[in-house]
Design an enzyme around this catalytic site. Structure first.
Site, PDB file in Angstrom:
ATOM      1  N   ASN A   9     -43.214   8.192 -66.285  1.00  0.00           N
ATOM      2  CA  ASN A   9     -43.940   8.946 -65.260  1.00  0.00           C
ATOM      3  C   ASN A   9     -44.682  10.086 -65.960  1.00  0.00           C
ATOM      4  O   ASN A   9     -44.065  11.067 -66.352  1.00  0.00           O
ATOM      5  CB  ASN A   9     -42.919   9.489 -64.241  1.00  0.00           C
ATOM      6  CG  ASN A   9     -43.557  10.404 -63.219  1.00  0.00           C
ATOM      7  OD1 ASN A   9     -44.779  10.492 -63.116  1.00  0.00           O
ATOM      8  ND2 ASN A   9     -42.708  11.096 -62.460  1.00  0.00           N
ATOM      9  N   TRP A  10     -45.979   9.921 -66.102  1.00  0.00           N
ATOM     10  CA  TRP A  10     -46.756  10.898 -66.865  1.00  0.00           C
ATOM     11  C   TRP A  10     -47.041  12.171 -66.074  1.00  0.00           C
ATOM     12  O   TRP A  10     -47.554  13.140 -66.644  1.00  0.00           O
ATOM     13  CB  TRP A  10     -48.076  10.274 -67.317  1.00  0.00           C
ATOM     14  CG  TRP A  10     -47.947   9.179 -68.330  1.00  0.00           C
ATOM     15  CD1 TRP A  10     -46.797   8.557 -68.742  1.00  0.00           C
ATOM     16  CD2 TRP A  10     -49.010   8.570 -69.068  1.00  0.00           C
ATOM     17  NE1 TRP A  10     -47.090   7.605 -69.691  1.00  0.00           N
ATOM     18  CE2 TRP A  10     -48.446   7.586 -69.909  1.00  0.00           C
ATOM     19  CE3 TRP A  10     -50.399   8.752 -69.093  1.00  0.00           C
ATOM     20  CZ2 TRP A  10     -49.211   6.799 -70.759  1.00  0.00           C
ATOM     21  CZ3 TRP A  10     -51.164   7.964 -69.942  1.00  0.00           C
ATOM     22  CH2 TRP A  10     -50.569   6.994 -70.769  1.00  0.00           C
ATOM     23  N   HIS A  94     -40.633  10.749 -55.232  1.00  0.00           N
ATOM     24  CA  HIS A  94     -40.253  11.600 -56.366  1.00  0.00           C
ATOM     25  C   HIS A  94     -39.905  12.987 -55.841  1.00  0.00           C
ATOM     26  O   HIS A  94     -40.534  13.480 -54.900  1.00  0.00           O
ATOM     27  CB  HIS A  94     -41.391  11.670 -57.384  1.00  0.00           C
ATOM     28  CG  HIS A  94     -40.954  12.328 -58.664  1.00  0.00           C
ATOM     29  ND1 HIS A  94     -40.871  13.697 -58.787  1.00  0.00           N
ATOM     30  CD2 HIS A  94     -40.520  11.808 -59.830  1.00  0.00           C
ATOM     31  CE1 HIS A  94     -40.411  13.979 -60.004  1.00  0.00           C
ATOM     32  NE2 HIS A  94     -40.191  12.861 -60.657  1.00  0.00           N
ATOM     33  N   GLU A  96     -40.593  15.823 -56.818  1.00  0.00           N
ATOM     34  CA  GLU A  96     -41.720  16.769 -56.783  1.00  0.00           C
ATOM     35  C   GLU A  96     -42.588  16.520 -55.554  1.00  0.00           C
ATOM     36  O   GLU A  96     -43.114  17.447 -54.951  1.00  0.00           O
ATOM     37  CB  GLU A  96     -42.529  16.657 -58.090  1.00  0.00           C
ATOM     38  CG  GLU A  96     -41.762  17.280 -59.253  1.00  0.00           C
ATOM     39  CD  GLU A  96     -42.025  16.665 -60.617  1.00  0.00           C
ATOM     40  OE1 GLU A  96     -43.041  15.987 -60.803  1.00  0.00           O
ATOM     41  OE2 GLU A  96     -41.177  16.863 -61.512  1.00  0.00           O
ATOM     42  N   SER A 212     -34.468  14.127 -67.757  1.00  0.00           N
ATOM     43  CA  SER A 212     -34.293  14.537 -69.151  1.00  0.00           C
ATOM     44  C   SER A 212     -33.730  13.445 -70.050  1.00  0.00           C
ATOM     45  O   SER A 212     -32.939  13.735 -70.938  1.00  0.00           O
ATOM     46  CB  SER A 212     -33.441  15.813 -69.224  1.00  0.00           C
ATOM     47  OG  SER A 212     -34.079  16.873 -68.529  1.00  0.00           O
TER      48      SER A 212
HETATM   49  P1  PGA Z   1     -38.045  14.313 -67.110  1.00  0.00           P
HETATM   50  O1  PGA Z   1     -38.681  13.788 -65.728  1.00  0.00           O
HETATM   51  O2  PGA Z   1     -37.710  13.081 -67.908  1.00  0.00           O
HETATM   52  O3  PGA Z   1     -39.130  15.138 -67.749  1.00  0.00           O
HETATM   53  O4  PGA Z   1     -36.843  15.094 -66.755  1.00  0.00           O
HETATM   54  C1  PGA Z   1     -38.156  12.688 -65.065  1.00  0.00           C
HETATM   55  C2  PGA Z   1     -38.907  12.438 -63.788  1.00  0.00           C
HETATM   56  O5  PGA Z   1     -39.323  13.403 -63.126  1.00  0.00           O
HETATM   57  O6  PGA Z   1     -39.110  11.278 -63.378  1.00  0.00           O
END
Ligand code: PGA
Length: 249
Positions: A9-10, A94, A96, A212
């Protein structure tokens, strides 16, 4: 049997030039063939990515999608538009999108339906915030997210869903769920799906872990029986790291 999937996921990173370099580097990398590799660049880079990926086995995902077929929705992108540039997956829900853009369970349900009607496979994200984990409510939270946006689906439609468990406290923070925490949650998710649908359906669904994931921790996380891959943010922006994660299975 379910697939192992690594999806990058960019987010809102990489202009056309950077996207093209990253994809060219991935095309040259030696990627484990048994794993399905997906990248999700921004909308503006999808057509370019589609061209660069032509003839390769890397699949394309979008990071979002509007729920309507077409119309007066300035700034939005439809499922049909995504399909026309070779997109086959769409990340929905997601954290976000949920937190910053107020996407709620009801909206996500309509997006899931729209994606499936257009033969796009949702990578449906669920996961608790830190408070939910501290209060011991993480299983309940994830159950609600699944039942509110997915459990209206028929068993056959459910087969086209990929689930990404992403504890919000681990996204972009450098903190990861331990392999045991990931496994416990993935087993719980699979059991919850089995109770609603069937063991056969639940066993066929790929459940990815996100939050992460890095080359240094991927192997231990993916070694768990119910972790079928990862949704990778930051580490997907470096071909070397993303390749190492893919090859961690
Ligand atoms: P991250 O993001 O690997 O930078 O923690 C994961 C994601 O939001 O899908």
């Amino acid at each position: 049997m379910r697939k192992n999937i690594i999806a990058g996921n960019w987010k809102m990173n990489a202009d056309a030039q950077a996207a093209s370099t990253l994809i060219k580097n991935l095309n040259e990398a030696d990627l484990a063939e048994k794993t399905e590799v997906i990248i999700a660049p921004s909308y503006t880079n999808l057509a370019l990515a589609n061209e660069l990926l032509s003839g390769t086995s890397i699949r394309l995902s979008s990071q979002n999608m509007h729920q309507a077929d077409k119309g007066a929705f300035t700034g939005e992108v439809s499922a049909e538009m995504l399909k026309s540039v070779g997109v086959s997956y769409v990340i929905l829900g997601h954290s976000e999108r949920r937190a910053i853009f107020n996407e709620d369970a009801q909206l996500l349900k309509t997006k899931v339906d729209q994606a499936l009607e257009n033969e796009l496979k949702p990578i449906f994200c669920i996961g608790e915030e830190l408070k939910g984990r501290q209060d011991g409510k993480h299983f309940d939270i994830v159950e609600s997210q699944l039942s509110e946006s997915l459990f209206h689906l028929s068993a056959n439609a459910m087969r086209n869903i990929v689930i990404a468990y992403e504890p919000v406290w681990a996204i972009g923070t450098g903190e990861t769920a331990s392999p045991e925490q990931a496994q416990d949650m993935h087993v719980h998710i699979r059991q919850f799906i089995a109770d609603k649908y069937s063991v056969e359906i639940a066993d066929g669904i790929s459940i990815l872990y996100g939050g992460s994931v890095k080359p240094g921790n991927a192997k231990d996380i993916f070694a768990k029986a119910d972790v079928d891959g990862g949704l990778i943010g930051g580490a997907a922006l470096k071909a070397e790291d993303f390749t190492a994660i893919i090859n961690s299975f």
